[in-house]
Motif scaffolding. Structure first.
Motif, PDB file in Angstrom:
ATOM      1  N   ARG A   1      12.345  16.682  39.753  1.00 46.23           N
ATOM      2  CA  ARG A   1      12.247  17.782  38.588  1.00 46.23           C
ATOM      3  C   ARG A   1      11.850  16.885  37.343  1.00 46.23           C
ATOM      4  O   ARG A   1      10.847  17.511  36.708  1.00 46.23           O
ATOM      5  CB  ARG A   1      13.835  18.332  38.246  1.00 46.23           C
ATOM      6  N   ASN A   2      12.263  15.768  37.124  1.00 43.45           N
ATOM      7  CA  ASN A   2      11.587  14.972  35.902  1.00 43.45           C
ATOM      8  C   ASN A   2      11.555  13.572  36.577  1.00 43.45           C
ATOM      9  O   ASN A   2      12.658  12.658  36.369  1.00 43.45           O
ATOM     10  CB  ASN A   2      12.819  14.920  35.063  1.00 43.45           C
ATOM     11  N   ILE A   3      10.375  13.119  36.723  1.00 38.07           N
ATOM     12  CA  ILE A   3      10.006  11.815  37.156  1.00 38.07           C
ATOM     13  C   ILE A   3       9.773  10.870  35.787  1.00 38.07           C
ATOM     14  O   ILE A   3       8.868  11.215  35.377  1.00 38.07           O
ATOM     15  CB  ILE A   3       8.976  11.700  38.150  1.00 38.07           C
TER      16      ILE A   3
ATOM     17  N   ASN B   1       4.968   7.286  41.355  1.00 38.46           N
ATOM     18  CA  ASN B   1       4.210   6.898  42.772  1.00 38.46           C
ATOM     19  C   ASN B   1       2.692   7.431  42.416  1.00 38.46           C
ATOM     20  O   ASN B   1       2.276   8.495  42.115  1.00 38.46           O
ATOM     21  CB  ASN B   1       4.944   7.549  43.904  1.00 38.46           C
ATOM     22  N   TYR B   2       1.929   6.627  42.850  1.00 38.26           N
ATOM     23  CA  TYR B   2       0.365   6.566  42.863  1.00 38.26           C
ATOM     24  C   TYR B   2      -0.288   6.720  44.305  1.00 38.26           C
ATOM     25  O   TYR B   2       0.071   5.800  44.981  1.00 38.26           O
ATOM     26  CB  TYR B   2      -0.318   6.053  41.761  1.00 38.26           C
TER      27      TYR B   2
ATOM     28  N   ALA C   1       3.920  -1.652  43.189  1.00 35.66           N
ATOM     29  CA  ALA C   1       5.049  -2.038  44.092  1.00 35.66           C
ATOM     30  C   ALA C   1       5.034  -1.108  45.342  1.00 35.66           C
ATOM     31  O   ALA C   1       5.034   0.176  44.976  1.00 35.66           O
ATOM     32  CB  ALA C   1       6.395  -2.003  43.498  1.00 35.66           C
ATOM     33  N   ASP C   2       5.150  -1.593  46.560  1.00 34.54           N
ATOM     34  CA  ASP C   2       5.313  -0.893  47.591  1.00 34.54           C
ATOM     35  C   ASP C   2       6.859  -0.436  47.862  1.00 34.54           C
ATOM     36  O   ASP C   2       7.730  -0.720  46.898  1.00 34.54           O
ATOM     37  CB  ASP C   2       4.842  -1.384  48.856  1.00 34.54           C
ATOM     38  N   MET C   3       6.951   0.212  49.030  1.00 38.61           N
ATOM     39  CA  MET C   3       8.358   0.919  49.192  1.00 38.61           C
ATOM     40  C   MET C   3       9.662  -0.111  49.262  1.00 38.61           C
ATOM     41  O   MET C   3      10.583   0.173  48.945  1.00 38.61           O
ATOM     42  CB  MET C   3       8.277   1.799  50.590  1.00 38.61           C
TER      43      MET C   3
ATOM     44  N   ILE D   1     -11.281   0.264  42.429  1.00 41.85           N
ATOM     45  CA  ILE D   1     -10.418   1.572  42.606  1.00 41.85           C
ATOM     46  C   ILE D   1     -11.552   2.757  42.502  1.00 41.85           C
ATOM     47  O   ILE D   1     -12.161   2.770  41.434  1.00 41.85           O
ATOM     48  CB  ILE D   1      -9.302   1.681  41.546  1.00 41.85           C
ATOM     49  N   GLN D   2     -11.601   3.553  43.314  1.00 42.87           N
ATOM     50  CA  GLN D   2     -12.231   4.838  43.050  1.00 42.87           C
ATOM     51  C   GLN D   2     -11.601   5.872  42.405  1.00 42.87           C
ATOM     52  O   GLN D   2     -12.143   6.250  41.471  1.00 42.87           O
ATOM     53  CB  GLN D   2     -12.729   5.188  44.449  1.00 42.87           C
ATOM     54  N   THR D   3     -10.234   6.154  42.852  1.00 43.81           N
ATOM     55  CA  THR D   3      -9.415   7.198  42.193  1.00 43.81           C
ATOM     56  C   THR D   3      -7.908   6.906  42.202  1.00 43.81           C
ATOM     57  O   THR D   3      -7.668   5.900  43.071  1.00 43.81           O
ATOM     58  CB  THR D   3      -9.606   8.390  42.768  1.00 43.81           C
ATOM     59  N   LYS D   4      -7.385   7.040  41.160  1.00 44.11           N
ATOM     60  CA  LYS D   4      -5.784   6.673  41.231  1.00 44.11           C
ATOM     61  C   LYS D   4      -5.262   8.042  40.874  1.00 44.11           C
ATOM     62  O   LYS D   4      -5.335   8.530  39.640  1.00 44.11           O
ATOM     63  CB  LYS D   4      -5.543   5.794  40.093  1.00 44.11           C
ATOM     64  N   GLU D   5      -4.343   8.511  41.712  1.00 45.59           N
ATOM     65  CA  GLU D   5      -3.908   9.795  41.467  1.00 45.59           C
ATOM     66  C   GLU D   5      -2.292   9.833  41.467  1.00 45.59           C
ATOM     67  O   GLU D   5      -1.684   9.379  42.288  1.00 45.59           O
ATOM     68  CB  GLU D   5      -4.117  11.063  42.439  1.00 45.59           C
ATOM     69  N   ALA D   6      -1.761  10.522  40.463  1.00 49.91           N
ATOM     70  CA  ALA D   6      -0.381  10.384  40.344  1.00 49.91           C
ATOM     71  C   ALA D   6       0.571  11.582  40.995  1.00 49.91           C
ATOM     72  O   ALA D   6      -0.204  12.584  41.497  1.00 49.91           O
ATOM     73  CB  ALA D   6       0.350  10.507  38.873  1.00 49.91           C
ATOM     74  N   SER D   7       1.383  11.105  41.993  1.00 51.55           N
ATOM     75  CA  SER D   7       2.063  11.998  42.853  1.00 51.55           C
ATOM     76  C   SER D   7       3.223  12.741  42.151  1.00 51.55           C
ATOM     77  O   SER D   7       3.375  12.530  41.066  1.00 51.55           O
ATOM     78  CB  SER D   7       3.005  11.317  43.989  1.00 51.55           C
ATOM     79  N   ARG D   8       3.143  14.307  42.799  1.00 49.02           N
ATOM     80  CA  ARG D   8       4.340  15.168  41.975  1.00 49.02           C
ATOM     81  C   ARG D   8       5.644  14.667  42.692  1.00 49.02           C
ATOM     82  O   ARG D   8       6.525  15.612  42.178  1.00 49.02           O
ATOM     83  CB  ARG D   8       3.744  16.355  42.339  1.00 49.02           C
ATOM     84  N   TYR D   9       5.538  13.742  43.272  1.00 47.76           N
ATOM     85  CA  TYR D   9       6.966  13.416  44.162  1.00 47.76           C
ATOM     86  C   TYR D   9       7.363  12.086  43.951  1.00 47.76           C
ATOM     87  O   TYR D   9       6.260  11.218  43.962  1.00 47.76           O
ATOM     88  CB  TYR D   9       6.849  14.017  45.525  1.00 47.76           C
ATOM     89  N   THR D  10       8.497  11.818  43.855  1.00 48.26           N
ATOM     90  CA  THR D  10       9.034  10.487  43.446  1.00 48.26           C
ATOM     91  C   THR D  10       9.518  10.034  44.987  1.00 48.26           C
ATOM     92  O   THR D  10       9.386  10.780  45.801  1.00 48.26           O
ATOM     93  CB  THR D  10      10.390  10.556  42.772  1.00 48.26           C
TER      94      THR D  10
END
Length: 168
Positions: free
Chosen positions: A86-88, A94-95, A120-122, A134-143
């Motif tokens: 809901r609010n990350i 996460n990217y 940081a990884d998992m 880096i070609q692209t860096k996209e933010a995830s909609r999910y935590t």
């Protein structure tokens, strides 16, 4: 206003199903008689479901450090556990990073260091990527936090967990 628009630009609409679950769990928690036994059970439940990612005080984990979380109150804690997307917080965004060589990696953005970005990884292990790679860096909609705790933590255990977190 622009800052607010940036903050809410990628928010997903609130799920009616999740909102109903949050409201039900808040109502159920308000009926619980608090006890030291519930607090002890909550410590065990935390160890089972949360401790792999969340740490206390100055310990390091992939998830937010929870020291002082009890000040947020039961409603905010319940909402965050049951609907973490809901609010990350930007600190836990996460990217997905597509590299110029075709490789794809993902991680939590930690910081910028000169001409590199640190993620940081998992497991919480940091890795560095040169900005020029880096070609692209996209933010995830999910935590990274699972959104299934409403199903995986039984209601009695859930209430014990909330009691424990409120004691922090």
């Amino acid at each position: 206003r622009a800052e607010y628009r940036d903050l809410v630009a990628n928010l997903l609409p609130v799920s009616e199903e999740k909102e109903k679950l949050v409201r039900e769990r808040i109502a159920a928690f308000k009926l619980v008689r608090q006890s030291s036994g519930l607090l002890d059970s909550g410590r065990i439940i935390f160890g089972r479901y949360c401790a792999a990612c969340h740490r206390r005080a100055n310990q390091i984990g992939i998830g937010p450090q929870l020291h002082g979380i009890g000040k947020r109150g039961p409603e905010a804690i319940i909402e965050k556990i049951l609907d973490p997307n809901r609010n990350i917080s930007p600190a836990f965004q996460n990217y997905t990073i597509r590299m110029k060589d075709g490789k794809v990696v993902s991680g939590l953005f930690r910081r910028e260091q000169g001409e590199a970005l640190v993620f940081a990884d998992m497991a919480g292990k940091e890795f560095t990527i040169a900005k020029s790679d880096i070609q692209t860096k996209e933010a995830s909609r999910y935590t990274l936090m699972p959104d299934s705790f409403g199903e995986t933590i039984p209601p009695g255990d859930f209430n014990a967990l909330i009691t424990y977190l409120l004691s922090w």
